[in-house]
Design a protein around this motif. Structure first.
Motif, short mmCIF file in Angstrom:
data_model
loop_
_atom_site.label_atom_id
_atom_site.label_comp_id
_atom_site.label_asym_id
_atom_site.label_seq_id
_atom_site.Cartn_x
_atom_site.Cartn_y
_atom_site.Cartn_z
N THR A 44 0.83 -1.22 0.00
CA THR A 44 0.00 0.00 0.00
C THR A 44 0.86 1.25 0.00
O THR A 44 0.48 2.26 -0.60
CB THR A 44 -0.99 0.03 1.18
N ASP A 91 0.88 4.12 -3.14
CA ASP A 91 0.23 5.33 -2.63
C ASP A 91 0.36 6.45 -3.68
O ASP A 91 1.47 6.87 -4.01
CB ASP A 91 0.90 5.75 -1.32
N PHE A 133 -3.57 1.45 5.98
CA PHE A 133 -4.29 0.23 5.65
C PHE A 133 -5.13 -0.13 6.87
O PHE A 133 -4.59 -0.26 7.96
CB PHE A 133 -3.29 -0.87 5.31
#
Length: 179
Positions: free
Chosen positions: A78, A82, A103
């Motif tokens: 993640t 981004d 997250f």
């Protein structure tokens, strides 16, 4: 004292008035909460609790290693994708608490994994029914119980498995209130 406040106002609970942080409203049997993991920043599982796990497929040690590896990979992934930051870093490099994209959860057809990481690097993972809503308030409350009954316990050695009866009692009572 609550470390994660809700809304715009911060509340402080005096230890003399109430030994446990107040639980968010809700009644029920707690059937939505299935499993809770608590990891320290080094990946050591401090607590593993089951309430309504329908099937055990792995031994607990293997299960804990897989769960921490999954979280490590998801956080790294993640952060890498981004869209709000130019500095992506290297995939697989450990992130500091609060670093990267946030997250909170993911859902499959059979369960929902809810995640919270504290500023000190404590990671709480709650596995629930897939139709369960946002559990960030629930995880913040569990973290406040952890602080109140484990961190403040002078007999607890940081980094060791949690064996605090008072924490377990309040945790079980709280899980039973979840809808």
């Amino acid at each position: 004292m609550q470390f994660f406040g809700g809304g715009s106002s911060l509340t402080s609970v005096a230890p003399e008035a109430s030994p446990a942080p107040s639980a968010p409203p809700g009644t029920g049997t707690g059937a939505n909460a299935q499993v809770l993991y608590v990891f320290n920043r080094g990946g050591v599982c401090l607590l593993y609790r089951e309430w309504h796990r329908p099937l055990r497929t792995l031994d607990p040690t293997q299960d804990q290693k897989l769960m921490f590896g999954l979280l490590f990979s998801l956080r790294s992934f993640t952060a890498k994708i981004d869209p709000t930051t130019a500095e992506k870093g290297n995939l697989g490099v450990p992130l500091l608490p609060g670093q990267g994209c946030s997250f909170y959860s993911f859902k499959t057809n059979t369960y929902k994994l809810n995640f919270l990481e504290s500023p000190s690097g404590i990671k709480l993972i709650l596995i629930t029914h897939p139709r369960t809503g946002d559990q960030r308030v629930t995880l913040k409350h569990i973290y406040n119980l952890y602080v109140e009954y484990v961190v403040k316990n002078p007999l607890y050695a940081p980094g060791t498995p949690i064996k605090c009866d008072l924490f377990n009692k309040h945790l079980d009572q709280y899980v039973k209130t979840l809808i």
